[in-house]
Scaffold this active site. Structure first.
Site, PDB file in Angstrom:
ATOM      1  N   CYS A  65     -10.634  -3.653  -4.499  1.00 12.68           N
ATOM      2  CA  CYS A  65      -9.566  -4.553  -4.959  1.00 12.68           C
ATOM      3  C   CYS A  65     -10.142  -5.865  -5.473  1.00 12.68           C
ATOM      4  CB  CYS A  65      -8.562  -4.811  -3.844  1.00 12.68           C
ATOM      5  SG  CYS A  65      -7.500  -3.372  -3.569  1.00 12.68           S
ATOM      6  N   GLU A 115       0.275   5.130   0.686  1.00 18.45           N
ATOM      7  CA  GLU A 115      -0.693   6.149   1.130  1.00 18.45           C
ATOM      8  C   GLU A 115      -0.265   7.548   0.682  1.00 18.45           C
ATOM      9  OE1 GLU A 115      -1.321   5.452   5.346  1.00 18.45           O
ATOM     10  OE2 GLU A 115      -2.409   3.606   4.912  1.00 18.45           O
ATOM     11  N   ASN A 137       0.844  -1.195   0.000  1.00 17.01           N
ATOM     12  CA  ASN A 137       0.000   0.000   0.000  1.00 17.01           C
ATOM     13  C   ASN A 137       0.881   1.247   0.000  1.00 17.01           C
ATOM     14  OD1 ASN A 137       0.553  -0.932   2.642  1.00 17.01           O
ATOM     15  ND2 ASN A 137      -1.179   0.154   3.526  1.00 17.01           N
ATOM     16  N   CYS A 151     -10.183  -5.326   0.143  1.00 16.56           N
ATOM     17  CA  CYS A 151     -11.364  -4.450   0.125  1.00 16.56           C
ATOM     18  C   CYS A 151     -12.180  -4.701  -1.146  1.00 16.56           C
ATOM     19  CB  CYS A 151     -10.938  -2.987   0.208  1.00 16.56           C
ATOM     20  SG  CYS A 151     -10.264  -2.319  -1.320  1.00 16.56           S
ATOM     21  N   GLU A 154      -2.966  -4.628  -3.222  1.00 14.53           N
ATOM     22  CA  GLU A 154      -3.432  -5.560  -4.259  1.00 14.53           C
ATOM     23  C   GLU A 154      -3.475  -4.879  -5.614  1.00 14.53           C
ATOM     24  OE1 GLU A 154      -4.788  -4.824  -1.351  1.00 14.53           O
ATOM     25  OE2 GLU A 154      -6.011  -6.469  -0.552  1.00 14.53           O
TER      26      GLU A 154
HETATM   27  N1  THU Z   1      -5.463  -1.520   2.201  1.00 18.39           N
HETATM   28  C1  THU Z   1      -4.891  -2.315   1.265  1.00 18.39           C
HETATM   29  O1  THU Z   1      -3.735  -2.132   0.873  1.00 18.39           O
HETATM   30  N2  THU Z   1      -5.649  -3.325   0.751  1.00 18.39           N
HETATM   31  C2  THU Z   1      -6.934  -3.577   1.125  1.00 18.39           C
HETATM   32  O2  THU Z   1      -7.563  -4.435   0.522  1.00 18.39           O
HETATM   33  C3  THU Z   1      -7.539  -2.861   2.226  1.00 18.39           C
HETATM   34  C4  THU Z   1      -6.806  -1.668   2.709  1.00 18.39           C
HETATM   35  C5  THU Z   1      -4.676  -0.411   2.738  1.00 18.39           C
HETATM   36  C6  THU Z   1      -5.199   0.937   2.395  1.00 18.39           C
HETATM   37  C7  THU Z   1      -4.640   1.783   3.508  1.00 18.39           C
HETATM   38  O3  THU Z   1      -3.307   2.140   3.157  1.00 18.39           O
HETATM   39  C8  THU Z   1      -4.575   0.818   4.683  1.00 18.39           C
HETATM   40  O4  THU Z   1      -4.658  -0.477   4.135  1.00 18.39           O
HETATM   41  C9  THU Z   1      -5.695   1.022   5.696  1.00 18.39           C
HETATM   42  O5  THU Z   1      -6.927   1.008   5.088  1.00 18.39           O
END
Ligand code: THU
Length: 143
Positions: free
Chosen positions: A91, A48, A46, A88, A59
């Site tokens: 994704c 941010e 991830n 999520c 993902e």
């Molecule tokens: N996140 C992911 O990388 N994948 C997911 O399927 C759910 C959430 C990340 C997004 C954010 O950087 C952190 O997790 C908290 O939501």
């Protein structure tokens, strides 16, 4: 139960990617790795952003790396988080674009506990290509 040996390369790729997670806002590091039909592995973390909605899920990064390298068929996705969080909804839809109902989704936590799903379990009745067919085709849901 330990991860089966055929998943160890995928796990290692996700583990390394998770170490590179850029998550200063949530503190929730995610590592992901996809295996393509050709057996290639692409990982992602991830990423941010101070403008929160611009953040990227791990993902999606992994899938985008596979596609941008010319590999559009995803056979498996492994996601590694602290607590075994599932991908999520967004994704799931991105994986559906390049996978199939049988695409394997393996969710692992840092203690090595894991669960495996088929994409159709996590995203039944996916929104997919046929709903947005060519303009000349009759679109669904409209008279
Ligand atoms: N996140 C992911 O990388 N994948 C997911 O399927 C759910 C959430 C990340 C997004 C954010 O950087 C952190 O997790 C908290 O939501």
């Amino acid at each position: 139960m330990p991860l089966p040996p055929e998943l160890s390369a995928l796990f290692e790729a996700a583990r390394l990617a998770r170490e590179r997670a850029y998550a200063p806002y949530s503190g929730y590091a995610v590592g992901a790795a996809v295996e393509t039909e050709e057996g290639r592995i692409y990982s992602g973390c991830n990423v941010e952003n101070a403008a929160f909605p611009q953040s990227l899920c791990a993902e999606r990064v992994a899938v985008a790396k596979a596609v941008s390298e010319g590999h559009r068929r995803v056979r498996r996705l492994l996601v590694l988080t602290e607590d075994g969080g599932t991908p999520c909804g967004g994704c799931r839809s991105v994986v559906a674009e390049f996978g199939s109902p049988e695409t394997e989704i393996i969710v692992v936590n840092v203690e090595g506990h894991w669960r495996q799903y088929r994409l159709e379990e996590l995203l039944p009745v996916a929104f997919e290509m046929s709903f947005v067919g060519r303009p000349s085709e009759p679109s669904r849901g409209r008279s």
